[in-house]
Design an enzyme around this catalytic site. Structure first.
Site, PDB file in Angstrom:
ATOM      1  N   HIS A   1     134.127  28.894  22.581  1.00 11.93           N
ATOM      2  CA  HIS A   1     134.625  27.724  22.094  1.00 11.93           C
ATOM      3  C   HIS A   1     135.663  27.889  20.999  1.00 11.93           C
ATOM      4  O   HIS A   1     136.743  27.278  20.817  1.00 11.93           O
ATOM      5  CB  HIS A   1     133.711  26.858  21.200  1.00 11.93           C
ATOM      6  CG  HIS A   1     132.823  26.409  22.402  1.00 11.93           C
ATOM      7  ND1 HIS A   1     132.921  25.067  22.914  1.00 11.93           N
ATOM      8  CD2 HIS A   1     131.492  26.903  22.896  1.00 11.93           C
ATOM      9  CE1 HIS A   1     131.772  24.952  23.795  1.00 11.93           C
ATOM     10  NE2 HIS A   1     131.252  25.712  23.751  1.00 11.93           N
TER      11      HIS A   1
ATOM     12  N   ASP B   1     136.300  19.675  19.500  1.00  9.48           N
ATOM     13  CA  ASP B   1     135.659  20.233  20.653  1.00  9.48           C
ATOM     14  C   ASP B   1     134.674  19.165  21.330  1.00  9.48           C
ATOM     15  O   ASP B   1     134.299  18.213  20.661  1.00  9.48           O
ATOM     16  CB  ASP B   1     134.659  21.372  20.120  1.00  9.48           C
ATOM     17  CG  ASP B   1     133.696  22.069  21.266  1.00  9.48           C
ATOM     18  OD1 ASP B   1     133.042  21.820  21.680  1.00  9.48           O
ATOM     19  OD2 ASP B   1     134.342  23.021  21.568  1.00  9.48           O
TER      20      ASP B   1
END
Length: 356
Positions: free
Chosen positions: A25, A128
């Site tokens: 990520h 995210d």
């Protein structure tokens, strides 16, 4: 709250990026930040958690900051105390820490919206998927919120459809399948990941909470590109998939790739490991590693240790642990192995092991 910053061009539009922990990520967010600065003239504030950050992630962010000293800064959110949560449930452990970080996140966004030289007021947040619930905070502040999906367009279809294939009151729904453009066959419920097959589990409802805010986002950015997922991208853009409605604009912005090699945390240790591996017979070493999110409690570590010992094989084990007694979940590479492994384990496997 800790800030790292130096002078910046105030004329640059300012955007905040909020990745979740884990290199899979973090890397797309770091590279997006780099691209926004170098190709589009932005200034960037990277907002990062301070729990469960590995030395490699720290070095990666440090390299970003040092190579963009006037245009990228970092805000680290405060540590989150560990209050005896179930450390064997990594998914919900991380979701709980994200939830507890929300007040600090809201305070920082409010500060970033003020004239805060040398950066201009922040104009947008890019979150995210695991931080999609920040949309409630950004709506209250009048700040546009974009989500960066670090997976594929096919996965976006899956998370958009998933909340609608189960009853909203949490009761059992009939077995389902999800059709995804670009895939030859539908994904049947029997093929779902384990955490999504038990509809009464906290993990299942935690995942649904991640999916639900997507329709409230300003736009969805996906790390993919047309040549890779042409059918999925065309179907979503053309609106030809009727059950996917109310979705904000979707932009394929990939491929986002690493612009440089990952920094080495300990080059000497790596060389010693290579030498040790080269000295072992082919196929004789077990490699045990469960990724950045492979956080385990003492009971799980005990079982793995006993299994490795009983195997009789040499092994490389990357140990990442969460201590129920620690004040914060930090890098488990610094954990005292003797405190989480069976008594006498390290001495019994001396010569057979490498890891940390």
């Amino acid at each position: 709250m800790k800030k790292h910053q130096v002078g910046c061009e105030t004329a640059r539009p300012h955007v905040a990026l909020y990745p979740v922990v884990g290199l899979g990520h973090l890397i797309p967010f770091v590279e997006l930040a780099r691209n926004l600065v170098s190709s589009h003239g932005f200034a960037v504030t990277l907002i990062t958690p301070s729990w469960n950050i590995s030395p490699l992630e720290t070095r990666y962010v440090s390299d970003l900051l040092s190579s963009n000293p006037n245009t990228i800064r970092q805000i680290e959110l405060p540590q989150i105390p560990s209050n005896g949560e179930d450390t064997n449930d990594t998914f919900n452990f991380i979701l709980e820490r994200i939830r507890k970080s929300m007040p600090a996140m809201e305070r920082n966004l409010w500060i970033l919206e003020q004239p805060n030289r040398p950066f201009s007021p922040v104009r947008a947040l890019i979150s995210d998927l695991f931080h999609a619930e920040t949309v409630e905070v950004t709506d209250s502040l009048g700040l546009p919120n974009y989500v960066l999906l670090t997976a594929s367009m096919a996965f976006l279809y899956f998370v958009l459809r998933l909340p609608r294939v189960y009853l909203s009151d949490g009761n059992e729904a009939p077995p389902v399948s999800i059709n995804i453009p670009g895939l030859k066959k539908p994904i049947n419920e029997a093929d779902f990941p384990d955490l999504l097959r038990n509809k009464s589990s906290p993990m299942f409802h935690g995942f649904l909470r991640l999916c639900s805010p997507l329709r409230a986002m300003k736009a969805i950015l996906v790390n993919t590109f047309h040549d890779l997922e042409a059918e999925s991208i065309h179907s979503l853009w053309s609106g030809s998939v009727g059950e996917i409605d109310g979705v904000p604009p979707v932009h394929a912005i990939g491929p986002i790739t690493r612009s440089f090699d990952l920094p080495q945390v300990d080059g000497e240790e790596e060389e010693l490991l290579k030498l040790w591996l080269d000295s072992q017979a082919k196929g004789s070493v077990v490699f045990a590693s469960f990724g950045t999110w492979g956080l385990m409690g003492r009971e799980q570590l005990m079982e793995i240790a006993l299994g490795l010992e009983a195997s009789g094989l040499n092994f490389v084990w990357v140990v990442r642990s969460i201590s129920n007694t620690s004040t914060a979940a930090t890098s488990s590479l610094e954990v005292d192995l003797r405190s989480v492994l069976p008594e006498g384990f390290l001495s019994r496997v001396e010569g057979r092991r490498k890891g940390g």
